[in-house]
Motif scaffolding. Structure first.
Motif, mmCIF file in Angstrom:
data_model
loop_
_atom_site.group_PDB
_atom_site.id
_atom_site.type_symbol
_atom_site.label_atom_id
_atom_site.label_comp_id
_atom_site.label_asym_id
_atom_site.label_seq_id
_atom_site.Cartn_x
_atom_site.Cartn_y
_atom_site.Cartn_z
ATOM 1 N N GLU A 84 10.189 -19.710 11.210
ATOM 2 C CA GLU A 84 9.395 -18.671 11.880
ATOM 3 C C GLU A 84 9.248 -18.974 13.363
ATOM 4 O O GLU A 84 9.376 -18.077 14.212
ATOM 5 C CB GLU A 84 8.010 -18.567 11.236
ATOM 6 C CG GLU A 84 8.004 -17.928 9.854
ATOM 7 C CD GLU A 84 6.611 -17.882 9.270
ATOM 8 O OE1 GLU A 84 5.692 -18.514 9.859
ATOM 9 O OE2 GLU A 84 6.420 -17.224 8.234
ATOM 10 N N ASN A 85 8.970 -20.236 13.691
ATOM 11 C CA ASN A 85 8.809 -20.623 15.094
ATOM 12 C C ASN A 85 10.102 -20.428 15.883
ATOM 13 O O ASN A 85 10.079 -19.973 17.030
ATOM 14 C CB ASN A 85 8.349 -22.077 15.203
ATOM 15 C CG ASN A 85 6.923 -22.260 14.723
ATOM 16 O OD1 ASN A 85 6.142 -21.313 14.721
ATOM 17 N ND2 ASN A 85 6.577 -23.469 14.315
ATOM 18 N N ILE A 86 11.237 -20.777 15.262
ATOM 19 C CA ILE A 86 12.525 -20.606 15.937
ATOM 20 C C ILE A 86 12.805 -19.120 16.184
ATOM 21 O O ILE A 86 13.241 -18.728 17.272
ATOM 22 C CB ILE A 86 13.659 -21.233 15.104
ATOM 23 C CG1 ILE A 86 13.508 -22.769 15.071
ATOM 24 C CG2 ILE A 86 15.026 -20.851 15.666
ATOM 25 C CD1 ILE A 86 14.487 -23.454 14.143
ATOM 26 N N LEU A 87 12.529 -18.303 15.171
ATOM 27 C CA LEU A 87 12.745 -16.858 15.318
ATOM 28 C C LEU A 87 11.833 -16.267 16.384
ATOM 29 O O LEU A 87 12.253 -15.422 17.187
ATOM 30 C CB LEU A 87 12.522 -16.157 13.981
ATOM 31 C CG LEU A 87 13.557 -16.439 12.878
ATOM 32 C CD1 LEU A 87 13.147 -15.774 11.570
ATOM 33 C CD2 LEU A 87 14.951 -15.965 13.299
ATOM 34 N N ARG A 88 10.565 -16.705 16.402
ATOM 35 C CA ARG A 88 9.633 -16.206 17.408
ATOM 36 C C ARG A 88 10.043 -16.651 18.808
ATOM 37 O O ARG A 88 9.918 -15.889 19.768
ATOM 38 C CB ARG A 88 8.217 -16.692 17.094
ATOM 39 C CG ARG A 88 7.537 -15.920 15.966
ATOM 40 C CD ARG A 88 6.152 -16.456 15.689
ATOM 41 N NE ARG A 88 5.491 -15.668 14.657
ATOM 42 C CZ ARG A 88 4.323 -15.994 14.123
ATOM 43 N NH1 ARG A 88 3.708 -17.097 14.531
ATOM 44 N NH2 ARG A 88 3.775 -15.237 13.205
ATOM 45 N N LEU A 89 10.531 -17.876 18.913
ATOM 46 C CA LEU A 89 10.999 -18.370 20.207
ATOM 47 C C LEU A 89 12.171 -17.536 20.710
ATOM 48 O O LEU A 89 12.194 -17.115 21.874
ATOM 49 C CB LEU A 89 11.397 -19.846 20.101
ATOM 50 C CG LEU A 89 11.994 -20.475 21.367
ATOM 51 C CD1 LEU A 89 10.981 -20.424 22.507
ATOM 52 C CD2 LEU A 89 12.420 -21.917 21.089
#
Length: 330
Positions: A48-53
């Motif tokens: 999720e963090n990678i996608l949001r980044l």
């Protein structure tokens, strides 16, 4: 004679051992399952963090393209001057997006003192040195320290090893507890001042709002966006900064009474007629800007991704190009 347990007792003993074994297997399986679930949770959060980044970076890229488009549009409307009413921190815009917001603003970069003007490649180094000294004085920097700040910065930018009277070259920096070399080139960012002799955290904090680092040693000062302190660093305009800003910007609560200088001749005539400054040289002064900082900030969930983009806009044709981009901090 060898004694043996009755068959019934042997059977109960075997069932007890099997039960303990089964409980042990179940316990190990439970621990393994909990561990797998925990790892899966962290893997999901990481994804999720990678996608949001990635999503935030795309939003910031779009904000940059939109900002560059606005700069081109502004110049294409035959607008040959730029003001704080157009490019200041007050003009930050917020755009709602799925899961968060994108904040963006365009900041003028020629109302500040370009530290690279102290390079020996500039066309008027003596005049730029004097202007920077006046700015330091206007900002209340200790007079005993001003020569060190000017000379050290000149030495940091130049390509020779000749030390200015109060400056520092390679031999000074190599003798520090944590040695390093001088840059011997234009500054990429004002944050580099932390490496230069005399520029303590206190000094940098005081001068930071009034300085910038542009990739040209011969940039002019936009009189329509310069602060009172910056204006008073211009030769011949001592103690005139507050009046010029008031006459130029009008009331702080409204933009309707702004009176920007549309042409350089307008400012020259104003200085001579209204300020009664008879001998005034407008060299290095202009009414437009070519360098801008497009700052975007995307907030998605708990994430907060910032992007700082230095953009050049050609005054002659309005074309824009990205000079440099940094993330997280300027």
């Amino acid at each position: 004679m060898r004694l043996s347990l009755p068959p019934a007792r042997q059977h109960k003993r075997q069932r007890g051992a099997a039960l303990i074994t089964a409980l042990l297997v179940v316990s190990l399986a439970t621990i393994l399952a909990v561990s797998l679930v925990e790892h899966l949770y962290y893997d999901i959060r990481r994804t999720e963090n990678i996608l949001r980044l990635d999503q935030a970076q795309l939003y910031n890229i779009n904000a940059l393209e939109f900002g560059m488009g606005m700069l081109r549009l502004d110049r294409s409307k035959n607008n040959d001057y730029d003001t704080l009413g157009e490019y200041s921190i007050k003009n930050e815009q917020a755009y709602p997006v799925t899961g968060g917001q994108v904040f963006a603003k365009i900041l003028d970069q020629q109302g500040c003192f370009n530290v690279n003007r102290l390079s020996k490649t500039s066309s008027d180094l003596p005049g730029n040195r004097a202007a920077f000294s006046r700015l330091l004085n206007n900002l209340g920097i200790d007079s005993a320290l001003q020569s060190t700040l000017v000379d050290s910065l000149v030495d940091w930018l130049d390509t020779d090893d000749i030390t200015e009277p109060q400056g520092a070259e390679f031999d000074y920096y190599i003798g520090l507890e944590k040695p390093y070399r001088t840059a011997n080139t234009l500054m990429y960012s004002p944050s580099e001042l932390r490496l230069v002799k005399g520029y303590t955290a206190k000094v940098i904090e005081r001068i930071q709002p009034y300085i910038c680092a542009l990739p040209d040693a011969n940039t002019g000062i936009n009189i329509n966006t310069a602060s009172a302190e910056m204006i008073e660093s211009i030769n011949g305009l001592a103690n005139q900064g507050e009046r010029i800003v008031k006459d130029r910007d009008g009331s702080p609560e409204s933009d309707e009474d702004d009176s920007p200088f549309i042409k350089l001749d307008d400012f020259t005539n104003y200085v001579k007629s209204s300020l009664k400054v008879k001998k005034f040289d407008s060299k290095g002064i202009q009414v437009y800007s070519e360098y801008f900082l497009i700052e975007s900030n995307t907030q998605l969930g708990a994430g907060d991704i910032r992007s700082y983009n230095l953009v050049y806009r050609d005054q002659s044709d309005g074309k824009t190009r990205l000079i440099r981009q940094t993330r997280g901090a300027l």
